[in-house]
Write an enzyme that holds these catalytic residues in place. Structure first.
Site, PDB file in Angstrom:
ATOM      1  N   LYS A  22      29.920  40.874  38.434  1.00 24.16           N
ATOM      2  CA  LYS A  22      30.760  40.617  39.614  1.00 24.16           C
ATOM      3  C   LYS A  22      30.602  41.746  40.638  1.00 24.16           C
ATOM      4  O   LYS A  22      30.322  41.481  41.812  1.00 24.16           O
ATOM      5  CB  LYS A  22      32.227  40.504  39.174  1.00 24.16           C
ATOM      6  N   ASN A  23      30.776  42.983  40.193  1.00 23.95           N
ATOM      7  CA  ASN A  23      30.816  44.076  41.169  1.00 23.95           C
ATOM      8  C   ASN A  23      29.456  44.393  41.783  1.00 23.95           C
ATOM      9  O   ASN A  23      29.384  45.089  42.790  1.00 23.95           O
ATOM     10  CB  ASN A  23      31.422  45.337  40.547  1.00 23.95           C
ATOM     11  N   CYS A 116      43.013  43.378  43.668  1.00 24.06           N
ATOM     12  CA  CYS A 116      44.120  43.547  42.719  1.00 24.06           C
ATOM     13  C   CYS A 116      45.073  44.656  43.163  1.00 24.06           C
ATOM     14  O   CYS A 116      44.635  45.691  43.674  1.00 24.06           O
ATOM     15  CB  CYS A 116      43.564  43.930  41.343  1.00 24.06           C
ATOM     16  N   ARG A 121      44.926  51.999  47.040  1.00 19.10           N
ATOM     17  CA  ARG A 121      43.553  51.638  47.375  1.00 19.10           C
ATOM     18  C   ARG A 121      43.215  51.766  48.865  1.00 19.10           C
ATOM     19  O   ARG A 121      42.831  50.786  49.511  1.00 19.10           O
ATOM     20  CB  ARG A 121      43.228  50.223  46.865  1.00 19.10           C
ATOM     21  N   ASP A 304      37.969  49.802  34.532  1.00 13.84           N
ATOM     22  CA  ASP A 304      38.067  48.343  34.385  1.00 13.84           C
ATOM     23  C   ASP A 304      38.137  47.896  32.917  1.00 13.84           C
ATOM     24  O   ASP A 304      38.446  46.740  32.644  1.00 13.84           O
ATOM     25  CB  ASP A 304      36.890  47.652  35.082  1.00 13.84           C
ATOM     26  N   ARG A 396      38.862  34.989  39.049  1.00 11.68           N
ATOM     27  CA  ARG A 396      38.136  35.671  40.132  1.00 11.68           C
ATOM     28  C   ARG A 396      36.968  36.471  39.577  1.00 11.68           C
ATOM     29  O   ARG A 396      36.009  36.747  40.293  1.00 11.68           O
ATOM     30  CB  ARG A 396      39.066  36.657  40.846  1.00 11.68           C
TER      31      ARG A 396
END
Ligand code: UD1
Length: 417
Positions: A22-23, A116, A121, A304, A396
Site C-alpha cells: 500500500k505505502n 488515520c 500528523r 504500523d 483501505r
C-alpha cells in the site's frame, strides 16, 4: 457501514500470498504524473486508498485503466486544477500530489490530506522542504496554494526522518534546477521503490535507502514499467496471525529482509518459524515469551506493526513493554483488547502487557487501519464471536483480507449494516 464477524479459535493452515505494498503504491501512482509519457505499474493492490488516488487522477484529467493488478496512467493531458477537499481528505497519501504537481507545474492547490487519526500528523517538514526548493506557500482554511516561479535544488535537513516528506522531496526535486541534497531522510523500502521508479523514468537520484539522498534535477521524465514491492506490513500482520493460530501457515511473496525487525522479535519470543527466500512459515505455540519493543523508523520495528503485535503480546508469558515513539495516539486498540480480557495498561507512550490471557469475543471498533488489524487478529484467537465494526479503515489497506483468511481456515465474514 461495514463490520467483520469472526468465530475465533480456528487453526489457520495453508498459504497466504502477500499483495503489493500500500505505502509504495500510494506514492507511485501520484508520482506517475511527473512523466511526459504513459506509465505502467504492476502488482497494484486492490484497496480503497488506490481507488481514492484514481479519483484524484481522473479528476485532473488523466486517463487511467486498470486490469487486474496492472494500472496504466496517461497523465499527458491533465489540467492542474485545485483538488477539492472531499477527495484529498480520503487518504493521507493525497499529499504526494503536492510534490508531484509542484515538480511538474510549479503550482499546486489542494487541501490538507486525510488518513488515520493516530496523532496530529502535521506536514510542516514537507512544506519547509518545498520552501527551500524556492516555493511560496499560502494556507487558508486547510487550502494550500504552493507556487514556485523557479524550483531550485538546495540542501535540506529534516529534524525527523519523515517517510511522506522524504518522498515529497524526491517528487519535487527530481525536476528542479540543479542539485538537492536531503539529509536525515527516511530509509523505508517504499522510498527506495519511489526513487527506482523515478530513475527508471529518467531521474537522477542516488542514496535512497540511506539517510542522505542526492537528486540532480532533469527536465523531462519518460515512459516506464514498475512492479510494486510486497507489502511488508500486510506480510507482518499475517505472520502474527500464524503466531497466534497458525499450523505451519505459510506467508509467501515477501522480502524477509524488509521485516527483519519483526522476525527477530518473533525469534526472541520463541515463536516456531522457518524463514525461506521469499516466504515465512509459522505456527502457534503455548510457550511464547514476553518481550520489549520500541517502534522506530526503518530498519527499526515499524509503528504500523505495533498494534498488530500487541495481540500476540497478550499471549506471551510474562510482562511485555511496548513503546510507541512515532505517533502520540496509537493505542486506541488497547481499551478494546482489554474488553476482550487482555491485561494491558497504558502509561503515556508505553504500554505494559501481562500475559498470557484468554481472549474472549466482543463487539469492538476499528478506530484506525492497524488498530482494526490488531482486533481482527484478536478475534481469530478469542473464544466465541467477535464483531469488528467500522472496518472501512481496514479495507483501505488490506487487499482481500476476508478471502485471504477464509482460504486458510478462518471463520470470517464481512457484513454491510
Ligand atoms: C507513513 C506511512 C504510515 C507509517 C509512517 C511511519 C504512508 C502513506 N503512510 O506515514 O503508514 O505509519 O509513514 O512509518 O506511507 N511529522 C511531522 N511533520 C511532518 C511529517 C511528519 O511532525 O511534516 C511527524 C508525524 O506527525 C509523525 C512522524 O513524523 O509523528 C512520522 O511521520 P511520517 O514518517 O511522515 O509518516 P507518514 O508519511 O504520515
Amino acid at each position: 457501514m461495514k463490520q467483520i464477524l469472526i468465530e475465533g479459535g480456528h487453526i489457520l493452515r495453508g498459504e497466504i500470498k502477500v499483495s503489493g505494498a500500500k505505502n509504495s503504491a500510494v506514492a507511485l501512482v501520484p508520482a506517475s504524473l511527473l512523466s511526459d509519457e504513459v506509465i505502467t505499474i504492476d502488482n497494484i493492490p486492490n484497496i480503497s486508498d488506490i481507488d481514492a488516488l484514481n479519483d484524484i487522477l481522473t479528476y485532473l484529467g488523466a486517463k487511467v485503466t486498470r486490469e487486474k493488478e496492472m494500472m496504466r496512467i496517461d497523465a499527458t493531458g491533465i489540467s492542474n486544477r485545485k483538488i477539492p477537499e472531499q477527495i484529498s481528505k480520503k487518504l493521507r497519501a493525497s499529499y504526494y500530489f503536492m510534490g508531484a504537481l509542484l515538480g511538474k507545474y510549479r503550482h499546486v492547490e489542494m487541501y490538507f490530506p486525510g488518513g488515520c487519526a493516530i496523532g496530529t500528523r502535521p506536514i510542516n517538514l514537507h512544506l519547509k522542504a518545498f520552501e527551500l526548493l524556492g516555493a511560496t506557500i499560502e494556507e487558508k482554511d486547510n487550502l494550500f496554494i504552493i507556487h514556485a516561479d523557479r524550483l531550485k535544488g538546495n540542501h535540506i535537513y529534516f529534524d525527523f526522518p519523515s517517510v511522506g516528506a522524504t518522498i515529497n522531496v524526491l517528487l519535487a526535486a527530481c525536476k528542479a534546477e540543479g542539485k538537492t541534497v536531503l539529509e536525515n531522510a527516511a530509509k523505508e523500502p517504499e522510498i527506495v521503490s519511489v526513487a527506482t521508479f523515478l530513475n527508471n523514468m529518467g531521474a537522477k537520484i542516488t542514496g535512497a535507502g540511506t539517510s542522505t539522498i542526492t537528486i540532480h534535477g532533469v527536465q523531462k521524465l519518460g515512459r516506464c514499467f514498475m512492479e510494486v514491492i510486497p507489502d511488508r506490513i500486510e506480510a507482518g500482520t499475517y505472520i502474527i496471525a500464524g503466531a497466534l493460530v497458525g499450523d505451519k501457515l505459510r506467508i509467501t511473496n515477501l522480502i524477509p529482509e524488509h521485516i527483519e525487525a519483526l522476525l527477530s522479535k518473533l525469534k526472541e519470543m520463541h515463536c516456531p518459524l522457518k524463514i525461506g527466500e521469499d516466504y515465512v512459515e509459522i505456527s502457534a505455540s503455548n510457550d511464547i515469551k514476553a518481550t520489549n519493543i520500541k517502534t522506530q523508523g526503518y530498519p527499526g520495528f515499524p509503528t504500523d506493526l505495533q498494534q498488530p503485535i500487541t495481540t500476540l503480546l497478550t499471549q506471551a508469558h510474562g510482562k511485555s513493554v511496548l513503546e510507541e515513539t512515532i505517533y502520540e495516539n496509537r493505542f486506541q486498540n488497547v481499551p478494546y483488547l482489554n474488553n476482550m480480557k487482555a491485561d494491558i495498561t497504558i502509561d503515556n507512550r508505553k504500554i505494559y502487557v501481562k500475559g498470557p490471557t484468554k481472549l474472549s469475543g466482543q463487539v469492538v471498533k476499528a478506530t484506525d487501519l492497524r488498530a482494526g488489524a490488531c482486533l481482527i487478529l484478536a478475534g481469530l484467537k478469542a473464544e466465541g464471536k467477535t464483531v469488528v465494526t467500522e472496518v472501512e479503515h481496514v479495507l483501505r489497506g488490506y487487499e482481500n483480507i476476508i478471502e485471504k483468511l477464509e482460504n486458510v481456515g478462518a471463520k470470517i465474514t464481512l457484513e454491510e449494516i
